[in-house]
Design a protein around this motif. Structure first.
Motif, mmCIF file in Angstrom:
data_model
loop_
_atom_site.group_PDB
_atom_site.id
_atom_site.type_symbol
_atom_site.label_atom_id
_atom_site.label_comp_id
_atom_site.label_asym_id
_atom_site.label_seq_id
_atom_site.Cartn_x
_atom_site.Cartn_y
_atom_site.Cartn_z
ATOM 1 N N PRO A 82 0.799 -1.231 0.000
ATOM 2 C CA PRO A 82 0.000 0.000 0.000
ATOM 3 C C PRO A 82 0.835 1.285 0.000
ATOM 4 C CG PRO A 82 -0.057 -1.061 2.154
ATOM 5 C CD PRO A 82 0.671 -1.993 1.239
ATOM 6 N N ASP A 83 2.127 1.170 0.273
ATOM 7 C CA ASP A 83 2.998 2.352 0.333
ATOM 8 C C ASP A 83 3.583 2.751 -1.011
ATOM 9 O OD1 ASP A 83 2.518 2.230 3.038
ATOM 10 O OD2 ASP A 83 4.443 1.342 3.536
ATOM 11 N N GLN A 84 3.241 2.027 -2.062
ATOM 12 C CA GLN A 84 3.813 2.330 -3.376
ATOM 13 C C GLN A 84 2.800 2.022 -4.472
ATOM 14 O OE1 GLN A 84 7.150 -0.324 -3.065
ATOM 15 N NE2 GLN A 84 6.129 -1.959 -4.152
ATOM 16 N N PRO A 85 3.053 2.506 -5.696
ATOM 17 C CA PRO A 85 2.152 2.168 -6.799
ATOM 18 C C PRO A 85 2.128 0.652 -7.019
ATOM 19 C CG PRO A 85 3.548 4.017 -7.389
ATOM 20 C CD PRO A 85 4.083 3.467 -6.090
ATOM 21 N N SER A 86 1.041 0.150 -7.534
ATOM 22 C CA SER A 86 0.909 -1.292 -7.738
ATOM 23 C C SER A 86 1.669 -1.742 -8.980
ATOM 24 C CB SER A 86 -0.566 -1.668 -7.852
ATOM 25 O OG SER A 86 -1.152 -0.980 -8.925
ATOM 26 N N GLY A 87 2.028 -3.016 -8.975
ATOM 27 C CA GLY A 87 2.688 -3.605 -10.126
ATOM 28 C C GLY A 87 4.150 -3.221 -10.255
ATOM 29 N N CYS A 88 4.700 -3.516 -11.408
ATOM 30 C CA CYS A 88 6.118 -3.289 -11.708
ATOM 31 C C CYS A 88 6.263 -2.115 -12.672
ATOM 32 C CB CYS A 88 6.707 -4.554 -12.337
ATOM 33 S SG CYS A 88 8.382 -4.369 -12.965
ATOM 34 N N MET A 89 7.057 -1.149 -12.293
ATOM 35 C CA MET A 89 7.270 0.039 -13.116
ATOM 36 C C MET A 89 7.836 -0.321 -14.491
ATOM 37 S SD MET A 89 9.701 3.262 -12.227
ATOM 38 C CE MET A 89 9.844 4.665 -13.285
ATOM 39 N N VAL A 90 8.733 -1.286 -14.540
ATOM 40 C CA VAL A 90 9.389 -1.642 -15.796
ATOM 41 C C VAL A 90 8.410 -2.284 -16.771
ATOM 42 C CG1 VAL A 90 11.217 -3.077 -16.811
ATOM 43 C CG2 VAL A 90 11.647 -1.827 -14.701
ATOM 44 N N VAL A 91 7.391 -2.943 -16.264
ATOM 45 C CA VAL A 91 6.398 -3.563 -17.135
ATOM 46 C C VAL A 91 5.395 -2.536 -17.642
ATOM 47 C CG1 VAL A 91 4.512 -5.265 -17.231
ATOM 48 C CG2 VAL A 91 6.665 -5.841 -16.079
ATOM 49 N N THR A 92 4.976 -1.604 -16.791
ATOM 50 C CA THR A 92 3.844 -0.738 -17.138
ATOM 51 C C THR A 92 4.173 0.681 -17.581
ATOM 52 O OG1 THR A 92 3.578 -0.056 -14.839
ATOM 53 C CG2 THR A 92 2.334 -1.999 -15.558
ATOM 54 N N VAL A 148 4.191 -15.125 -16.167
ATOM 55 C CA VAL A 148 3.368 -15.092 -14.957
ATOM 56 C C VAL A 148 3.686 -13.831 -14.158
ATOM 57 C CG1 VAL A 148 2.916 -16.211 -12.725
ATOM 58 C CG2 VAL A 148 3.042 -17.591 -14.816
ATOM 59 N N LEU A 149 4.966 -13.527 -13.996
ATOM 60 C CA LEU A 149 5.353 -12.319 -13.254
ATOM 61 C C LEU A 149 4.781 -11.059 -13.898
ATOM 62 C CD1 LEU A 149 9.055 -13.171 -12.410
ATOM 63 C CD2 LEU A 149 7.240 -12.759 -10.759
ATOM 64 N N GLN A 150 4.899 -10.960 -15.218
ATOM 65 C CA GLN A 150 4.368 -9.781 -15.895
ATOM 66 C C GLN A 150 2.851 -9.720 -15.808
ATOM 67 O OE1 GLN A 150 6.101 -8.584 -19.624
ATOM 68 N NE2 GLN A 150 8.005 -9.658 -19.164
ATOM 69 N N GLY A 151 2.210 -10.869 -15.892
ATOM 70 C CA GLY A 151 0.754 -10.914 -15.742
ATOM 71 C C GLY A 151 0.315 -10.507 -14.345
ATOM 72 N N MET A 152 1.108 -10.873 -13.347
ATOM 73 C CA MET A 152 0.792 -10.478 -11.973
ATOM 74 C C MET A 152 0.835 -8.959 -11.833
ATOM 75 S SD MET A 152 2.701 -13.570 -9.887
ATOM 76 C CE MET A 152 2.410 -12.934 -8.240
ATOM 77 N N THR A 153 1.711 -8.306 -12.588
ATOM 78 C CA THR A 153 1.756 -6.845 -12.591
ATOM 79 C C THR A 153 0.437 -6.268 -13.084
ATOM 80 O OG1 THR A 153 4.120 -6.485 -12.793
ATOM 81 C CG2 THR A 153 2.742 -4.879 -13.860
ATOM 82 N N ILE A 154 -0.050 -6.792 -14.192
ATOM 83 C CA ILE A 154 -1.309 -6.293 -14.752
ATOM 84 C C ILE A 154 -2.452 -6.558 -13.774
ATOM 85 C CG2 ILE A 154 -2.916 -6.425 -16.697
ATOM 86 C CD1 ILE A 154 -0.029 -5.227 -17.284
ATOM 87 N N GLN A 155 -2.472 -7.742 -13.195
ATOM 88 C CA GLN A 155 -3.498 -8.056 -12.203
ATOM 89 C C GLN A 155 -3.440 -7.075 -11.038
ATOM 90 O OE1 GLN A 155 -5.936 -10.639 -12.184
ATOM 91 N NE2 GLN A 155 -5.390 -10.656 -14.347
ATOM 92 N N ALA A 156 -2.244 -6.781 -10.551
ATOM 93 C CA ALA A 156 -2.087 -5.839 -9.434
ATOM 94 C C ALA A 156 -2.577 -4.450 -9.829
ATOM 95 C CB ALA A 156 -0.624 -5.777 -8.979
#
Length: 191
Positions: A82-92, A148-156
């Motif tokens: 909750p202290d940061q934006p969701s997902g991975c910056m490099v993916v999105t 899977v890792l990249q998909g988890m970013t989108i889900q987040a």
């Protein structure tokens, strides 16, 4: 960094950046040259932290399976912090960039490829040590877990909970090759 991470490169304006940094536009240009250079420095800062965490997880686990599972669980926690934006910056961060910023997409693709390479190397090591069957398709298995890792970013980014991402990780781990099953040879039917 957090502004680019939350909004992406294209959607983040100079006015928003200078307001977030508490500086005026000439100071931003004097320090970084332009928005792109600031973005690349923000990505570098983000990636240093992400790389260090991933490398530690992959290196410290006693098996490749544990390493990948720990990595998936760790990103589930990180992507929903909750202290940061969701997902991975490099993916999105450059998903919606116009073609004019295509070179930024290439930079981000290289960073993602390096991350995928760490997973692939851990899988190749597992094949070499006999943890995984010799006939394991390391490239496909590595690409699967990277996907899977990249998909988890989108889900987040879409609001998935930590529990939901952990469930995805658990499902993904069911795809891990079983060395015993692969080494068992089928018996031929005898007439």
């Amino acid at each position: 960094m957090r502004l680019f991470w939350r909004q992406g490169y294209a959607a983040t304006s100079i006015a928003e950046l200078t307001a977030a940094m508490g500086i005026n536009p000439p100071s931003l240009y004097g320090a970084f040259g332009d928005k792109e250079r600031l973005f690349l420095e923000a990505v570098e800062r983000y990636q240093r932290s992400a790389d260090a965490a991933a490398e530690q997880i992959l290196a410290e686990a006693p098996t490749a399976r544990a390493a990948i599972e720990n990595l998936l669980r760790s990103v589930a926690e990180q992507f929903t912090c909750p202290d940061q934006p969701s997902g991975c910056m490099v993916v999105t961060a450059v998903m919606n960039c116009p073609d004019a910023e295509g070179h930024l997409k290439e930079v981000m693709a290289r960073i993602r490829a390096a991350s995928a390479g760490r997973i692939l190397n851990r899988i190749r090591d597992a094949i070499a040590t006999g943890e995984l069957p010799a006939d394991t398709d390391a490239d496909a298995l590595g690409a699967f877990f990277d996907t899977v890792l990249q998909g988890m970013t989108i889900q987040a980014r879409d609001g998935a909970s930590r529990a939901s991402l952990c469930a995805i990780a658990a499902c993904a781990m069911r795809a891990w090759p079983d060395r015993r099953a692969a080494s068992a040879k089928p018996t031929e039917d005898r007439p």
